[in-house]
Motif scaffolding. Structure first.
Motif, PDB file in Angstrom:
ATOM      1  N   HIS A  61      -4.332   8.423  -8.806  1.00 56.59           N
ATOM      2  CA  HIS A  61      -4.329   7.544  -7.109  1.00 56.59           C
ATOM      3  C   HIS A  61      -2.811   6.865  -7.474  1.00 56.59           C
ATOM      4  CE1 HIS A  61      -8.489   7.686  -9.113  1.00 56.59           C
ATOM      5  NE2 HIS A  61      -8.418   6.986 -10.364  1.00 56.59           N
ATOM      6  N   LEU A  62      -2.722   6.130  -6.202  1.00 55.53           N
ATOM      7  CA  LEU A  62      -1.418   5.695  -5.996  1.00 55.53           C
ATOM      8  C   LEU A  62      -1.953   4.050  -5.574  1.00 55.53           C
ATOM      9  CD1 LEU A  62      -0.377   7.135  -2.772  1.00 55.53           C
ATOM     10  CD2 LEU A  62       0.228   8.108  -5.035  1.00 55.53           C
ATOM     11  N   LYS A  73      -0.436 -11.627  -2.638  1.00 55.75           N
ATOM     12  CA  LYS A  73      -2.176 -12.335  -2.185  1.00 55.75           C
ATOM     13  C   LYS A  73      -2.818 -11.402  -1.107  1.00 55.75           C
ATOM     14  CE  LYS A  73      -0.558 -15.296  -5.720  1.00 55.75           C
ATOM     15  NZ  LYS A  73      -0.990 -15.240  -6.378  1.00 55.75           N
ATOM     16  N   ILE A  74      -2.754 -10.320  -1.165  1.00 51.70           N
ATOM     17  CA  ILE A  74      -3.302 -10.254  -0.163  1.00 51.70           C
ATOM     18  C   ILE A  74      -3.835  -8.081  -0.994  1.00 51.70           C
ATOM     19  CG2 ILE A  74      -4.518  -8.710   1.890  1.00 51.70           C
ATOM     20  CD1 ILE A  74      -2.629 -10.553   3.444  1.00 51.70           C
ATOM     21  N   LEU A  75      -5.110  -8.307  -0.905  1.00 54.98           N
ATOM     22  CA  LEU A  75      -4.844  -6.302  -1.773  1.00 54.98           C
ATOM     23  C   LEU A  75      -5.762  -5.645  -0.668  1.00 54.98           C
ATOM     24  CD1 LEU A  75      -5.419  -4.621  -3.906  1.00 54.98           C
ATOM     25  CD2 LEU A  75      -7.566  -5.152  -4.569  1.00 54.98           C
ATOM     26  N   ILE A  76      -5.311  -4.723  -0.602  1.00 58.51           N
ATOM     27  CA  ILE A  76      -5.891  -3.303   0.221  1.00 58.51           C
ATOM     28  C   ILE A  76      -6.571  -2.083  -0.391  1.00 58.51           C
ATOM     29  CG2 ILE A  76      -5.097  -2.176   2.486  1.00 58.51           C
ATOM     30  CD1 ILE A  76      -3.115  -3.846   3.452  1.00 58.51           C
ATOM     31  N   ILE A  77      -7.698  -1.738  -0.164  1.00 60.29           N
ATOM     32  CA  ILE A  77      -8.294  -0.761  -0.815  1.00 60.29           C
ATOM     33  C   ILE A  77      -8.671  -0.084   0.602  1.00 60.29           C
ATOM     34  CG2 ILE A  77     -10.047  -0.003  -2.226  1.00 60.29           C
ATOM     35  CD1 ILE A  77     -10.301  -3.799  -3.509  1.00 60.29           C
ATOM     36  N   ALA A  78      -7.796   1.653  -0.155  1.00 56.95           N
ATOM     37  CA  ALA A  78      -8.506   2.876   0.167  1.00 56.95           C
ATOM     38  C   ALA A  78      -9.030   3.776  -0.445  1.00 56.95           C
ATOM     39  CB  ALA A  78      -7.211   3.371   1.488  1.00 56.95           C
ATOM     40  N   HIS A  79      -9.528   4.471   0.192  1.00 59.05           N
ATOM     41  CA  HIS A  79     -10.182   6.162  -0.638  1.00 59.05           C
ATOM     42  C   HIS A  79      -9.300   7.142  -0.436  1.00 59.05           C
ATOM     43  CE1 HIS A  79     -13.598   7.363   1.003  1.00 59.05           C
ATOM     44  NE2 HIS A  79     -13.825   6.497   1.095  1.00 59.05           N
ATOM     45  N   ALA A 111      -8.445   8.464   9.188  1.00 58.07           N
ATOM     46  CA  ALA A 111      -7.770   7.316   9.813  1.00 58.07           C
ATOM     47  C   ALA A 111      -7.544   5.983   9.413  1.00 58.07           C
ATOM     48  CB  ALA A 111      -8.959   7.198  11.401  1.00 58.07           C
ATOM     49  N   SER A 112      -7.821   5.358   8.645  1.00 62.07           N
ATOM     50  CA  SER A 112      -7.324   4.043   7.514  1.00 62.07           C
ATOM     51  C   SER A 112      -6.335   4.527   6.592  1.00 62.07           C
ATOM     52  CB  SER A 112      -8.664   3.884   6.760  1.00 62.07           C
ATOM     53  OG  SER A 112      -9.789   3.955   8.056  1.00 62.07           O
ATOM     54  N   HIS A 113      -6.042   5.858   6.553  1.00 61.16           N
ATOM     55  CA  HIS A 113      -5.235   5.807   5.864  1.00 61.16           C
ATOM     56  C   HIS A 113      -3.765   5.736   7.041  1.00 61.16           C
ATOM     57  CE1 HIS A 113      -6.917   9.246   3.015  1.00 61.16           C
ATOM     58  NE2 HIS A 113      -7.443   8.297   3.109  1.00 61.16           N
ATOM     59  N   VAL A 114      -3.689   6.200   8.024  1.00 64.65           N
ATOM     60  CA  VAL A 114      -2.765   6.738   8.981  1.00 64.65           C
ATOM     61  C   VAL A 114      -2.672   4.416   9.631  1.00 64.65           C
ATOM     62  CG1 VAL A 114      -2.394   6.839  11.116  1.00 64.65           C
ATOM     63  CG2 VAL A 114      -3.635   8.586   9.799  1.00 64.65           C
ATOM     64  N   HIS A 135      -0.855  -5.674  -1.096  1.00 67.15           N
ATOM     65  CA  HIS A 135      -1.146  -5.063  -2.272  1.00 67.15           C
ATOM     66  C   HIS A 135      -2.004  -3.569  -2.152  1.00 67.15           C
ATOM     67  CE1 HIS A 135      -1.608  -4.800  -7.028  1.00 67.15           C
ATOM     68  NE2 HIS A 135      -1.602  -3.365  -6.678  1.00 67.15           N
ATOM     69  N   ILE A 136      -1.354  -2.949  -2.090  1.00 66.51           N
ATOM     70  CA  ILE A 136      -2.632  -1.077  -1.882  1.00 66.51           C
ATOM     71  C   ILE A 136      -2.953   0.010  -2.654  1.00 66.51           C
ATOM     72  CG2 ILE A 136      -2.324   0.661  -0.370  1.00 66.51           C
ATOM     73  CD1 ILE A 136       0.046  -0.817   1.527  1.00 66.51           C
ATOM     74  N   ILE A 137      -3.936  -0.157  -2.695  1.00 67.29           N
ATOM     75  CA  ILE A 137      -4.826   0.611  -3.385  1.00 67.29           C
ATOM     76  C   ILE A 137      -5.719   1.954  -3.013  1.00 67.29           C
ATOM     77  CG2 ILE A 137      -6.611   1.406  -5.375  1.00 67.29           C
ATOM     78  CD1 ILE A 137      -3.843  -0.462  -6.664  1.00 67.29           C
ATOM     79  N   PHE A 138      -5.247   3.228  -3.289  1.00 67.65           N
ATOM     80  CA  PHE A 138      -5.254   4.443  -2.187  1.00 67.65           C
ATOM     81  C   PHE A 138      -5.875   5.555  -3.451  1.00 67.65           C
ATOM     82  CE2 PHE A 138      -2.116   4.363   0.585  1.00 67.65           C
ATOM     83  CZ  PHE A 138      -3.104   4.461   2.181  1.00 67.65           C
TER      84      PHE A 138
END
Length: 380
Positions: A61-62, A73-79, A111-114, A135-138
């Motif tokens: 995970h990243l 204060k903003i979390l972005i989540i992608a897989h 496409a969301s990664h890009v 704050h991003i979680i992949f």
């Protein structure tokens, strides 16, 4: 930011092609790690801090921030994982027909990664302080329930004001405000074997018992109330001329809210405990593993900010609900205002032939994400 993203469209599509042409099935650790290493390098090239959470079985995970010590204060989540087997990318590689990009995982959700990367690039190029508020979680295992990444997501969510999940956007500028909770149950029936021609009367058919239970399970469905129960796989028996000593069923459950989750779990357990064929025994395992993403007043306030931001860009953002589960459930269940479906728009995820991403929306949704981050960063 808008000009930056538009000028880099060709570069974005080139990266999308590279991602789609890399297999990354949830159980293909080497493939997912290839994706994670590529993304790590891309984010580090723009000066962001990347933490790698190494995994033994699934991909790493990243976790990404503008720098190590900022307090976003903003979390972005992608897989990063897909449902497609290793070799699928070679079988049907990335291609463009008209304004649509096709290929395994293009919509769900490469496409969301890009999109996330170029939203960050645009924020940085514009000198926006909002970059420090992200704050991003992949993660690498969303398609199989996020078992190893759930704790990471919940830890990252602590103290956040907003959660934006970049599962694919829906047609007609749709974003997701509600998702069903998802449960998996296994029902194992134990009977007694016997020769079906010589002495069937001393046997206790696990298959017959399971058949009674399957009918009762399917009768739990209440589509109007948003409850679905599906016995999707069954197995049992040892030979055609033997009374079956064992049989099992795998059950998929979708619920609209927590109360419904409690009720259907009790009903499933009640069905397991009641015998139709005397002398059989049934074991039940499983649970509602991914809670429902329920819409709240705070969710609606977040939606209104996104809609206002979209309107300024010429987009009419619509809200939709869906029966599919996602990691949005984990932040929503913690009371954090969450909007899902913030990714580029496409359809037919998991399809072996039809899955696509609308390429104009790749640019549009990247702009929307960047501008939404700016708008949220100005909220008090």
């Amino acid at each position: 930011m808008i000009d930056y993203i538009k000028k880099h469209k060709d570069e974005m599509i080139s990266l999308l092609e590279q991602l789609v042409n890399t297999d990354s099935n949830s159980y293909d650790k080497a493939g997912v790690d290839k994706i994670s290493r590529l993304l790590k390098r891309k984010f580090e090239e723009i000066g962001m801090h990347v933490t790698v959470h190494r995994q033994v079985e699934q991909g790493d995970h990243l976790e990404i921030k503008a720098d190590r010590d900022c307090d976003p204060k903003i979390l972005i989540i992608a897989h990063m994982d897909t449902v497609f087997p290793k070799g699928e990318a070679a079988k049907r590689p990335f291609k463009i027909i008209d304004d649509k990009a096709y290929g395994p995982g293009v919509n769900d959700e490469k496409a969301s990664h890009v999109q996330v990367l170029y939203a960050m690039k645009a924020l940085k190029a514009s000198g926006s302080e909002a970059l420090k508020n992200v704050h991003i979680i992949f993660n690498s295992d969303e398609e199989i329930g996020s078992l190893s990444s759930k704790a990471l997501i919940e830890e990252a969510a602590a103290g956040k004001d907003y959660s934006l999940v970049v599962e694919c956007g829906r047609p007609h500028d749709g974003v997701v405000t509600e998702r069903k909770g998802v449960g998996r149950f296994m029902m194992d029936v134990h009977g007694k074997s016997a020769h079906s021609g010589v002495e069937p009367e001393i046997g206790r058919s696990a298959i017959e018992e399971l058949a009674h239970k399957v009918i009762r399970l399917q009768q739990l469905n209440d589509y109007k109330q948003g409850l679905t129960v599906n016995v999707g796989l069954i197995s049992g028996g040892t030979s055609v001329n033997t009374v079956a000593p064992e049989a099992s069923a795998q059950i998929d459950v979708r619920v609209k809210d927590k109360e419904q989750a409690l009720d259907v779990t009790k009903e499933i357990n009640d069905i397991a405990s009641e015998e139709s064929i005397s002398g059989t025994r049934t074991d039940i395992s499983g649970s509602i593993g991914r809670p429902p993403m329920e819409k709240t007043k705070k969710t609606d306030e977040l939606l209104q900010i996104i809609q206002t931001t979209g309107k300024k860009l010429g987009y009419q953002i619509q809200e939709v609900s869906t029966g599919g589960g996602s990691d949005a459930a984990y932040t929503a269940s913690k009371g954090i205002p969450t909007i899902d479906g913030m990714g580029p728009i496409g359809e037919y995820s998991h399809s072996e032939t039809n899955e696509y991403t609308d390429l104009p929306s790749l640019v549009e949704r990247t702009i929307l994400l960047a501008k939404t981050i700016e708008a949220l960063s100005l909220q008090k």
